[in-house]
Design a protein around this motif. Structure first.
Motif, PDB file in Angstrom:
ATOM      1  N   PRO A   1      14.771   0.073   6.921  1.00  0.00           N
ATOM      2  CA  PRO A   1      15.619   0.952   6.329  1.00  0.00           C
ATOM      3  C   PRO A   1      15.240   2.237   6.503  1.00  0.00           C
ATOM      4  CG  PRO A   1      14.627   0.068   4.461  1.00  0.00           C
ATOM      5  CD  PRO A   1      14.158  -0.737   5.563  1.00  0.00           C
ATOM      6  N   ALA A   2      16.178   3.451   6.582  1.00  0.00           N
ATOM      7  CA  ALA A   2      15.929   4.760   6.793  1.00  0.00           C
ATOM      8  C   ALA A   2      14.948   5.464   5.551  1.00  0.00           C
ATOM      9  CB  ALA A   2      17.246   5.597   6.984  1.00  0.00           C
ATOM     10  N   PHE A   3      14.096   6.203   6.053  1.00  0.00           N
ATOM     11  CA  PHE A   3      13.278   6.861   4.822  1.00  0.00           C
ATOM     12  C   PHE A   3      13.834   8.142   4.221  1.00  0.00           C
ATOM     13  CE2 PHE A   3       9.474   9.502   4.172  1.00  0.00           C
ATOM     14  CZ  PHE A   3       9.083   8.875   3.190  1.00  0.00           C
ATOM     15  N   THR A   4      14.484   8.051   3.182  1.00  0.00           N
ATOM     16  CA  THR A   4      14.891   9.187   2.396  1.00  0.00           C
ATOM     17  C   THR A   4      14.306   9.573   1.191  1.00  0.00           C
ATOM     18  OG1 THR A   4      16.237   7.322   1.266  1.00  0.00           O
ATOM     19  CG2 THR A   4      17.484   8.035   3.028  1.00  0.00           C
ATOM     20  N   ALA A   5      13.365   8.784   1.004  1.00  0.00           N
ATOM     21  CA  ALA A   5      12.615   9.047  -0.281  1.00  0.00           C
ATOM     22  C   ALA A   5      11.817  10.466   0.039  1.00  0.00           C
ATOM     23  CB  ALA A   5      12.039   7.937  -0.806  1.00  0.00           C
ATOM     24  N   GLY A   6      11.302  10.561   1.123  1.00  0.00           N
ATOM     25  CA  GLY A   6      10.298  11.418   1.517  1.00  0.00           C
ATOM     26  C   GLY A   6      11.250  12.844   1.517  1.00  0.00           C
ATOM     27  N   PHE A   7      12.503  12.749   1.882  1.00  0.00           N
ATOM     28  CA  PHE A   7      13.209  13.844   2.061  1.00  0.00           C
ATOM     29  C   PHE A   7      13.495  14.262   0.526  1.00  0.00           C
ATOM     30  CE2 PHE A   7      14.144  11.757   6.100  1.00  0.00           C
ATOM     31  CZ  PHE A   7      13.553  12.964   6.950  1.00  0.00           C
ATOM     32  N   VAL A   8      13.822  13.448  -0.540  1.00  0.00           N
ATOM     33  CA  VAL A   8      14.181  13.582  -1.653  1.00  0.00           C
ATOM     34  C   VAL A   8      12.883  14.443  -2.190  1.00  0.00           C
ATOM     35  CG1 VAL A   8      14.560  12.700  -4.062  1.00  0.00           C
ATOM     36  CG2 VAL A   8      15.711  12.002  -2.025  1.00  0.00           C
ATOM     37  N   LEU A   9      11.550  13.753  -2.191  1.00  0.00           N
ATOM     38  CA  LEU A   9      10.447  14.150  -2.730  1.00  0.00           C
ATOM     39  C   LEU A   9      10.446  15.741  -2.147  1.00  0.00           C
ATOM     40  CD1 LEU A   9       7.762  14.112  -4.306  1.00  0.00           C
ATOM     41  CD2 LEU A   9       6.964  13.077  -2.416  1.00  0.00           C
ATOM     42  N   ALA A  10      10.491  16.132  -0.822  1.00  0.00           N
ATOM     43  CA  ALA A  10      10.168  17.441   0.095  1.00  0.00           C
ATOM     44  C   ALA A  10      11.278  18.328  -0.759  1.00  0.00           C
ATOM     45  CB  ALA A  10      10.442  17.236   1.592  1.00  0.00           C
TER      46      ALA A  10
ATOM     47  N   LEU B   1      12.414   9.784 -10.572  1.00  0.00           N
ATOM     48  CA  LEU B   1      13.067   9.605  -9.230  1.00  0.00           C
ATOM     49  C   LEU B   1      12.583   9.096  -8.140  1.00  0.00           C
ATOM     50  CD1 LEU B   1      16.092   9.865  -7.881  1.00  0.00           C
ATOM     51  CD2 LEU B   1      15.297  11.815  -7.057  1.00  0.00           C
ATOM     52  N   CYS B   2      11.185   9.337  -7.929  1.00  0.00           N
ATOM     53  CA  CYS B   2      10.263   8.888  -6.883  1.00  0.00           C
ATOM     54  C   CYS B   2       9.591   7.388  -7.368  1.00  0.00           C
ATOM     55  CB  CYS B   2       9.107   9.692  -6.852  1.00  0.00           C
ATOM     56  SG  CYS B   2       9.195  11.087  -5.829  1.00  0.00           S
ATOM     57  N   THR B   3       9.629   7.268  -8.595  1.00  0.00           N
ATOM     58  CA  THR B   3       9.552   5.874  -9.068  1.00  0.00           C
ATOM     59  C   THR B   3      10.435   4.788  -8.668  1.00  0.00           C
ATOM     60  OG1 THR B   3       7.918   6.474 -10.894  1.00  0.00           O
ATOM     61  CG2 THR B   3       8.804   4.372 -10.912  1.00  0.00           C
ATOM     62  N   ILE B   4      11.787   5.322  -8.954  1.00  0.00           N
ATOM     63  CA  ILE B   4      12.995   4.311  -8.620  1.00  0.00           C
ATOM     64  C   ILE B   4      12.868   4.146  -7.124  1.00  0.00           C
ATOM     65  CG2 ILE B   4      15.454   4.373  -8.757  1.00  0.00           C
ATOM     66  CD1 ILE B   4      15.037   5.781 -11.361  1.00  0.00           C
ATOM     67  N   LEU B   5      12.810   5.238  -6.452  1.00  0.00           N
ATOM     68  CA  LEU B   5      12.907   5.128  -5.028  1.00  0.00           C
ATOM     69  C   LEU B   5      11.917   4.335  -4.268  1.00  0.00           C
ATOM     70  CD1 LEU B   5      14.047   8.932  -4.134  1.00  0.00           C
ATOM     71  CD2 LEU B   5      15.507   7.026  -4.182  1.00  0.00           C
ATOM     72  N   ALA B   6      10.388   4.325  -4.991  1.00  0.00           N
ATOM     73  CA  ALA B   6       9.508   3.674  -4.329  1.00  0.00           C
ATOM     74  C   ALA B   6       9.739   2.064  -4.436  1.00  0.00           C
ATOM     75  CB  ALA B   6       8.384   3.989  -4.938  1.00  0.00           C
ATOM     76  N   MET B   7      10.353   1.783  -5.805  1.00  0.00           N
ATOM     77  CA  MET B   7      10.414   0.461  -6.082  1.00  0.00           C
ATOM     78  C   MET B   7      11.531  -0.096  -5.096  1.00  0.00           C
ATOM     79  SD  MET B   7      10.027   0.416 -10.188  1.00  0.00           S
ATOM     80  CE  MET B   7      11.474  -0.204 -10.533  1.00  0.00           C
ATOM     81  N   ALA B   8      12.860   0.950  -5.337  1.00  0.00           N
ATOM     82  CA  ALA B   8      13.949   0.360  -4.051  1.00  0.00           C
ATOM     83  C   ALA B   8      13.358   0.137  -2.734  1.00  0.00           C
ATOM     84  CB  ALA B   8      14.996   1.183  -4.219  1.00  0.00           C
TER      85      ALA B   8
ATOM     86  N   ARG C   1       0.811  -1.112  -0.176  1.00  0.00           N
ATOM     87  CA  ARG C   1       0.059  -0.105   0.087  1.00  0.00           C
ATOM     88  C   ARG C   1       0.879   1.232  -0.058  1.00  0.00           C
ATOM     89  NH1 ARG C   1      -2.946  -2.969   3.608  1.00  0.00           N
ATOM     90  NH2 ARG C   1      -2.113  -2.072   5.212  1.00  0.00           N
ATOM     91  N   THR C   2       2.062   1.192   0.789  1.00  0.00           N
ATOM     92  CA  THR C   2       2.744   2.377   0.818  1.00  0.00           C
ATOM     93  C   THR C   2       3.455   2.677  -0.715  1.00  0.00           C
ATOM     94  OG1 THR C   2       3.480   1.919   3.079  1.00  0.00           O
ATOM     95  CG2 THR C   2       4.951   3.355   1.716  1.00  0.00           C
ATOM     96  N   PHE C   3       3.896   1.509  -1.398  1.00  0.00           N
ATOM     97  CA  PHE C   3       4.180   1.798  -2.714  1.00  0.00           C
ATOM     98  C   PHE C   3       3.420   2.325  -3.415  1.00  0.00           C
ATOM     99  CE2 PHE C   3       4.647  -0.072  -7.026  1.00  0.00           C
ATOM    100  CZ  PHE C   3       5.836   0.279  -7.456  1.00  0.00           C
ATOM    101  N   LEU C   4       1.993   1.739  -3.432  1.00  0.00           N
ATOM    102  CA  LEU C   4       1.126   2.015  -4.505  1.00  0.00           C
ATOM    103  C   LEU C   4       0.775   3.940  -3.764  1.00  0.00           C
ATOM    104  CD1 LEU C   4      -1.585  -0.720  -4.364  1.00  0.00           C
ATOM    105  CD2 LEU C   4       0.033   0.073  -6.304  1.00  0.00           C
ATOM    106  N   ALA C   5       0.976   4.189  -2.571  1.00  0.00           N
ATOM    107  CA  ALA C   5       0.755   5.683  -2.293  1.00  0.00           C
ATOM    108  C   ALA C   5       1.900   6.396  -3.069  1.00  0.00           C
ATOM    109  CB  ALA C   5       0.851   5.736  -0.866  1.00  0.00           C
ATOM    110  N   TRP C   6       3.167   5.837  -3.170  1.00  0.00           N
ATOM    111  CA  TRP C   6       4.059   6.516  -3.957  1.00  0.00           C
ATOM    112  C   TRP C   6       3.779   6.512  -5.517  1.00  0.00           C
ATOM    113  CZ3 TRP C   6       7.866   9.541  -2.238  1.00  0.00           C
ATOM    114  CH2 TRP C   6       8.327   9.565  -1.213  1.00  0.00           C
TER     115      TRP C   6
END
Length: 128
Positions: A103-112, A80-87, A36-41
């Motif tokens: 793992p640490a949540f870095t994708a949100g900081f990239v998006l922000a 970039l968000c697609t790649i980060l969400a899959m990873a 569900r988190t992946f689908l939200a991304w």
């Protein structure tokens, strides 16, 4: 009566094997939450692409270089968000299977950061 979890199986037919071929099967609720988190991304990516299409369609801002720059930032952020969400999905799934910390949540900081850049560019381009 106790439930038994299936043992780790390197012959698991699911892909990617570097995720499913390790550890034990986690509780399905956690796996489904990860999906569900992946689908939200994925919805976020669709929103970014829709924003890029809207800027192009309505020709906003009127300054062409600013509009093209904003569209490029939105599309690159979507990629970039697609790649980060899959990873992230794969890393979280594997961590759950191996009973390791998530793992640490870095994708949100990239998006922000990307959205902050879009906001600043849009604000500057509307003033011009």
């Amino acid at each position: 009566m106790t439930e038994s979890k299936p043992e780790s199986n390197a012959e698991d037919p699911r892909h990617p094997r570097w995720v499913y071929g390790h550890g034990d099967e986690p509780d399905p609720r956690f796996t489904l939450a990860n999906e569900r988190t992946f689908l939200a991304w994925a919805r976020t990516v669709l929103g970014l692409l829709a924003g890029a299409v809207a800027l192009h369609s309505f020709q906003v801002p009127t300054v062409e270089w600013a509009r093209n720059g904003l569209i490029a930032v939105l599309v690159l952020t979507a990629i970039l968000c697609t790649i980060l969400a899959m990873a992230r999905w794969a890393r979280v799934e594997r961590a759950m299977r191996e009973r390791r910390p998530l793992p640490a949540f870095t994708a949100g900081f990239v998006l922000a950061g990307a959205l902050l850049l879009v906001g600043v560019l849009l604000g500057v381009s509307l003033v011009l």
